[in-house]
Design an enzyme around this catalytic site. Structure first.
Site, short mmCIF file in Angstrom:
data_model
loop_
_atom_site.label_atom_id
_atom_site.label_comp_id
_atom_site.label_asym_id
_atom_site.label_seq_id
_atom_site.Cartn_x
_atom_site.Cartn_y
_atom_site.Cartn_z
N ASP A 420 43.93 44.82 36.58
CA ASP A 420 45.39 44.84 36.60
C ASP A 420 45.83 45.62 37.84
OD1 ASP A 420 48.11 45.30 36.23
OD2 ASP A 420 47.93 45.67 34.07
N HIS A 421 46.43 44.92 38.78
CA HIS A 421 46.76 45.57 40.06
C HIS A 421 47.90 46.59 39.94
CE1 HIS A 421 45.86 46.01 44.17
NE2 HIS A 421 45.54 44.76 44.44
#
Length: 450
Positions: A420-421
């Protein structure tokens, strides 16, 4: 008196469950908390205990039925120890023997509830029959009158008994189920009955839309979306469109790691313990998280906080007959390598047997998916909702590889890391993946990274 048991809230925020099987039949005497059915939620198979002690009067739903929470699924006949009260007596005198049905005002939560004893008596066992959903009601009759001679009261509004997929099939074929004779339990109309009726209906006629529908139905199979598949689909869509995914790949020479597993298998400490590349990858990931804690976190949208876990509940994606599930090993970071290997084996066996509990499926902090067992080298795994990262483990292949300045045949695999950036920067994800790869390629590197 008759008491209905309604499908309880299973404690997962779900609104429906599927009846997989009944463990009792009509006429069976059941005790308090005896398992009476298996139901499938969107996550797991759960055994349903009886909240009453008494005799099974009617089973309202058939196996395969999807039932909404709060809907009656079984009726019990329990003795009225206190005798009829004034209102009950009046009802008996004016109701021509009609039974009063008492419905509990509140059904207990299945998860962890302790049912209250409703009766101390044990009625005489009755002949075992199966009363399925929509079965015709039998009017009250003297105890000495054979069941088969009792009058049957039919309701004009009752529709032919069948399951939703069968009704859909009949609709696609343009058939009226009222004209079909059911050969299943209790007169249930099956798919075979529908196909048989459709075939005979066209024997003396020219091809009709219904027959064209029959041929079309034979060219495709329709499966209702429910249970684990329904939950997985919703979770993956939610994950894919909520968390901005980024995926990185790393191909490594794991020959030393594979050789280490071979040596460990012959050791006394690992006697009878299954050791696989997944065991090595799991241990490497747990060690790498110590230096890269950002990958063991979640995004708290409501409170606008990043929650970093100080423990690791390691999820392992498992392909089961019921679909994809991701049970997790609680506090996996506290386990030794032998303990971790045993936990992985137990997790896989439980998942394949369909006995994974809702607790096993909740609370995961990071996951691993082993696509290598299917002969796949790499992929772009989708995050388990609520987690920051998922590690994909590819197949171990013997390949030409540069080794000490020369080309040699080595054991090679590819790691895939999706994260998850919002939670994990590219640098953090890269460092974690590099650490996992270094440990699997040279297990002695554990001494350098812990």
């Amino acid at each position: 008196m008759i008491k209905e048991f309604r499908l309880p809230d299973l404690g997962e925020g779900l609104t429906e469950s599927e009846i997989l099987s009944w463990k009792v039949g009509v006429g069976d005497t059941v005790s308090l908390n005896q398992v009476i059915a298996e139901v499938e939620t969107a996550k797991a198979v759960v055994e349903l205990p009886s909240p009453f002690a008494g005799v099974v009067k009617e089973l309202h739903e058939q196996p395969g039925s999807v039932v909404e929470v709060g809907k009656p699924i079984v009726s019990f006949e329990i003795p009225d120890d206190d005798g009829p009260g004034p209102s009950e007596s009046a009802g008996l005198s004016s109701g021509a023997g009609e039974q009063a049905v008492e419905t509990p005002k509140r059904q207990p939560n299945l998860v962890g509830y302790g049912a209250v004893v409703e009766s101390s008596g044990r009625p005489t066992r009755r002949p075992r029959t199966f009363a399925a959903a929509g079965a015709l009601e039998t009017a009250a009759a003297p105890a000495d009158e054979p069941a088969e001679t009792r009058p049957v009261e039919t309701r004009p509004t009752d529709r032919p008994r069948s399951t939703p997929p069968v009704r859909k099939l009949a609709k696609d074929l343009g058939l009226d189920l009222a004209q079909v004779t059911g050969t299943g339990p209790g007169g249930l109309i099956t798919r075979e009955d529908v196909h048989e009726f459709a075939g005979h209906a066209g024997e003396a006629a020219t091809p009709t839309p219904a027959l064209r529908g029959t041929r079309m139905a034979e060219r495709e199979t329709r499966t209702p979306i429910k249970g684990v598949r329904k939950h997985t689909a919703a979770a993956m869509v939610r994950s894919a469109f909520t968390a901005p995914h980024a995926t990185e790949f790393l191909t490594i020479d794991v020959t030393p790691g594979i050789e280490l597993l071979e040596k460990l298998r012959s050791g006394r400490e690992f006697s009878g313990i299954k050791l696989t590349p997944l065991t090595l990858a799991a241990k490497a990931a747990l060690v790498a998280l110590r230096r890269n804690p950002a990958l063991n976190s979640r995004w708290d949208e409501e409170n606008q906080e990043i929650v970093t876990y100080n423990y690791v509940n390691l999820g392992i994606a498992a392909a089961t007959p019921r679909g994809l599930t991701v049970p997790n090993i609680k506090d996996a970071d506290a386990l030794s390598l032998p303990q971790l290997a045993q936990a992985l084996t137990a997790l896989a066996e439980t998942a394949r047997a369909g006995r994974t509990t809702p607790d096993d499926l909740s609370g995961g902090t990071i996951s691993i998916t082993n696509i290598g067992v299917f002969g796949i080298d790499a992929g772009t795994p989708i995050l388990n909702p609520g987690e920051a990262a998922i590690l994909g483990l590819g197949a171990v292949r013997t390949m030409p590889w540069e080794y000490r300045g020369e080309v040699a045949l080595r054991q090679v695999l590819t790691l895939s890391l999706s994260f998850d950036h919002r939670l994990v920067d590219g640098e953090q994800g890269s460092r974690f993946l590099a650490d996992v790869g270094a440990i699997m390629a040279e297990p002695g590197m554990v001494l350098a990274v812990v």
